[in-house]
Design an enzyme around this catalytic site. Sequence first.
Site, PDB file in Angstrom:
ATOM      1  CD  GLU A  24      -3.153   0.737   0.271  1.00  0.00           C
ATOM      2  OE1 GLU A  24      -2.544   1.743  -0.155  1.00  0.00           O
ATOM      3  OE2 GLU A  24      -4.377   0.574   0.132  1.00  0.00           O
ATOM      4  NE  ARG A 109      -4.636  -1.844   9.054  1.00  0.00           N
ATOM      5  CZ  ARG A 109      -4.946  -1.468   7.825  1.00  0.00           C
ATOM      6  NH1 ARG A 109      -4.798  -0.200   7.475  1.00  0.00           N
ATOM      7  NH2 ARG A 109      -5.423  -2.320   6.940  1.00  0.00           N
ATOM      8  CG  ASN A 111      -6.771   1.655   4.982  1.00  0.00           C
ATOM      9  OD1 ASN A 111      -6.020   0.691   5.069  1.00  0.00           O
ATOM     10  ND2 ASN A 111      -7.567   1.863   3.947  1.00  0.00           N
ATOM     11  CG  ASN A 156      -8.668   2.662   0.719  1.00  0.00           C
ATOM     12  OD1 ASN A 156      -7.497   2.914   0.434  1.00  0.00           O
ATOM     13  ND2 ASN A 156      -9.087   1.434   0.972  1.00  0.00           N
ATOM     14  CG  ASP A 206      -7.475  -0.114  -1.865  1.00  0.00           C
ATOM     15  OD1 ASP A 206      -6.910   0.747  -1.181  1.00  0.00           O
ATOM     16  OD2 ASP A 206      -7.469  -1.311  -1.548  1.00  0.00           O
TER      17      ASP A 206
END
Length: 304
Positions: A24, A109, A111, A156, A206
């Site tokens: 990521e 958490r 992201n 996201n 995403d």
Amino acid sequence: MATDGADDAPDPRRVADTRCHTGEGPLYHPDEAVVYFLDIPSADLYRYDPAEESHERVLDSEGAIGGFTIQESGELLLFCDEGRIQPWSPESGLGDPLVESIDGESESRFNDVIADPEGRVFCGTMPTPDGEPGTLYRLDTDGSLSVAVEDAQLSNGLGFTPDRQELYFTETEAGRISRYRYDRATGELSDREPFLDASDLDGHPDGMTVDAEGCVWAAFWDGGRIARYDPDGTELARVEFPAKKVSAVTFGDPDYGTAYVTTALGPGEGPAGTREEEGDGAGALFEVDLGVEGVPEFRSRVEY
């Protein structure tokens, strides 16, 4: 320009054959001329050097790292589990956290994150295991945190319009990308409007970026592609990857003419799959020439 099914669609090239559980957050660092990217659940930070065509893991930390920005100083600002925010640099390593934790995020958490033109950071969190939605926070340059968007359905990808008057925000579980009015002077977001309804598309939106022509490039988790959309949400192009879980895209190199794309072997909170299941490039970093340039990302200027 790539189009669905076109013979001249660009061919992504695998440049770092990592096998990231959840690759990521790729981001080009112009001072170092390298691309940093993450494996979120293992808190691994990687650095890819395009000139040397080599990569290395530069940080193997504890917990998870969900995103990072580049500070004006060149240090990275890491956004981690439980709401922890912590600087890192190749020279000095991890610094003291400027935020230790955030109330209500002990089971969550960060992201995905993005710095704004004034050096603030918009930083989103995951839903909790018991189903509580995530939150999009704004970290101001003085280190204070405030809520920008409540009840986010898996925060996201983020990106600014070229005029810096609007912010795109992706909610993966909702299958949508929204566009908010952005007040540069205050950092406030308002007047949400739909940009992309992906509920009927293959895969889930995403990470994303905005190119130099003002079009959105979105990665599709379990969709095996990135796709380009014009500002009214019409799909213009797509590029397929040998990985089902395509997680994020950014532009890099000195002219921002190369796109870098991360992929994953599995979800952040579950077991990793195999390349037989997920595609023979799953977990690797790719580069691809999309026929359009990107723009430099803004740097954070958070005091600590």
